[in-house]
Design an enzyme around this catalytic site. Structure first.
Site, mmCIF file in Angstrom:
data_model
loop_
_atom_site.group_PDB
_atom_site.id
_atom_site.type_symbol
_atom_site.label_atom_id
_atom_site.label_comp_id
_atom_site.label_asym_id
_atom_site.label_seq_id
_atom_site.Cartn_x
_atom_site.Cartn_y
_atom_site.Cartn_z
ATOM 1 N N HIS A 1 48.512 -29.104 -25.848
ATOM 2 C CA HIS A 1 48.506 -29.759 -27.151
ATOM 3 C C HIS A 1 49.916 -29.671 -27.738
ATOM 4 O O HIS A 1 50.816 -29.103 -27.135
ATOM 5 C CB HIS A 1 47.445 -29.077 -28.047
ATOM 6 N N ASP B 1 44.485 -27.074 -39.770
ATOM 7 C CA ASP B 1 43.031 -27.294 -39.772
ATOM 8 C C ASP B 1 42.286 -26.301 -38.892
ATOM 9 O O ASP B 1 41.069 -26.361 -38.791
ATOM 10 C CB ASP B 1 42.702 -28.742 -39.375
ATOM 11 N N HIS C 1 35.700 -32.170 -33.454
ATOM 12 C CA HIS C 1 37.084 -32.476 -33.869
ATOM 13 C C HIS C 1 37.283 -33.985 -34.051
ATOM 14 O O HIS C 1 38.238 -34.595 -33.557
ATOM 15 C CB HIS C 1 38.095 -31.922 -32.857
#
Lengths: 304, 304
Positions: free
Chosen positions: B143, B67, B271
């Site tokens: 992340h 994405d 997001h």
């Protein structure tokens, strides 16, 4: 009659515009879904149809130009995020593997189901997929890439039961399937009730062909003769015929000439160049040759 | 004041919805464009802004989750079809090369300009890009992938000329640049006119940080202290804080806590998880901690 619908997700050409998405369509054949081509953004277009993602198990790719396949990896990842475990089968010319395999490898941790790539024979008409309702054949096309179209031929539909005759003769349920397959019925007294008294014919099998991208190929008429619906690229209008030839695309008029000589039921034009503000010229040009012509458009659903 | 705009092209998260596109934004800094992240469909979102494709030469990618980068190859091909010959520079963590290079290789015949991939140091704050108006630094994030944010620091703006004083003293045009750089002016009679009488200070340099995707990192406050605008992911609301931690994302409240402790001018949340029908809960939750919070949205343009 059972469903045989074409859902247009995108019918633009290489250069995306605010009017058209790149090539993709979904075929709903008796609630089983098939996708043809998968340009960038296809998953969003697919979502708009409200069709069930989980009913799609088979994707056919015509060729690896970006506007026909860049949406594959995003679609696959989304399926995985939604918990899919069933395999998906993707058919296409041999370089589809060169395109897709490195992406599948890169994202393998996030793909929780098997993705099977099947390289099709795109040089001859070849049966590449078959289930109990449909046969799918490749259609050799001629473009600036290894490229083929796809022909969907519905299988013979079984005859329908005459319910009132079944009741009249007291025929039990277990016998219905064999009667649908053509059996007669013998009464306890030995009398034979012929199959034709117990059934009436099913609908004629339907057929659909997708031909994009390709230059004008008059001989295609031989392999798509009499089909119900033809989707054919019409990237350009006749005014740009020289350009069409140069980049191996077709004009609307040429698509109509093909539809006419193949005596198809209906022609749907697609793969429109970004240069046209609307496609009315293309439609008019084609209808002069073949009146049963319509324009593809995002969101359009056509019954075969 | 010269332009420093953030154009939001997409602010959804991994699962695309009919409400939000995947991550991408374009920064218009004095008519030079920079892109951050490039999810699937970005080229269409970019087109909607009516910004000039040819003014984009630099793209920053935070990480290689689909994405945030699946739109790159389509964008690059479209640039090529539009006749681009100028190189493009793409910055990102080292695995960006593993993702993008095979695609560039596969499509090399259709890409008519150099695509330069620069692997950035995403573990420390590092100057990765500089021109005469801006410095761009990486921001180390945490992340489920090699991931970094980006900090845009506008360079010192030169002082403005007091036109009436220039005219009064009859100062010739050729001297203007050196006066802007700080020089005094000596009159023919030897009198010195101090720079401060001839100029007034330029605007304070502005700064913008993009932090997505990441878990909540309170110590980020040190590196973004006092910036004008912070875009921070807020995938979840506080109710889903456990889920946020598990998948290494941030809640709206946590983003606001960071904005507050870093004393930023304004916070923009983005997001968003596909699970929220709208983001009003996220906004309310953040504003309780940090009132100068807004929600990102496709098409939104924010002045830094």
């Amino acid at each position: 009659m059972e469903k045989f619908e074409i859902h247009i997700l995108g019918c633009g050409s290489a250069l995306p515009t605010l009017r058209h998405h790149p090539s993709s369509q979904v075929i709903n054949l008796r609630e089983k879904l098939f996708m043809i081509d998968c340009g960038e953004g296809t998953q969003i277009q697919f979502r708009k149809t409200r069709l069930k993602f989980s009913h799609l198990n088979t994707i056919f790719i015509s060729h690896t130009h970006g506007d026909h396949c860049l949406g594959l990896i995003g679609l696959i990842q989304t399926f995985s995020m939604l918990g899919r475990t069933a395999p998906i089968h993707i058919y296409g010319p041999q370089d589809l593997k060169d395109f897709l395999q490195p992406l599948l490898e890169f994202y393998k941790k996030s793909i929780g189901f098997p993705v099977n790539i099947h390289c099709v024979n795109f040089r001859i008409m070849d049966l590449v997929y078959e289930d109990r309702s449909v046969e799918v054949y490749t259609i050799p096309l001629s473009h600036r890439a290894l490229c083929c179209g796809y022909l969907f031929r519905e299988k013979r539909v079984l005859p329908h039961i005459r319910r009132e005759m079944i009741d009249f003769y007291g025929i039990p349920n277990y016998a219905i399937n064999s009667i649908k397959e053509g059996a007669d019925w013998i009464l306890p007294n030995g009398e034979c009730i012929s199959n034709s008294s117990l059934t009436f014919p099913g609908e004629a099998p339907r057929s659909y062909a997708y031909c994009s991208d390709t230059c004008y190929l008059p001989k295609l008429a031989e392999v798509i003769t009499g089909i119900d619906l033809l989707y054919h690229e019409a990237t350009f209008c006749e005014e740009n015929a020289a350009r069409a030839q140069e980049v191996m695309h077709t004009t609307a008029r040429q698509a109509a000439m093909l539809a006419k000589s193949a005596k198809v039921g209906k022609l749907m034009l697609g793969h429109f160049s970004a240069r046209y503000e609307n496609e009315s010229t293309l439609l008019k040009e084609a209808q002069q040759v073949f009146p049963q012509t319509i324009l593809a458009n995002e969101g359009l659903v056509v019954n075969v």
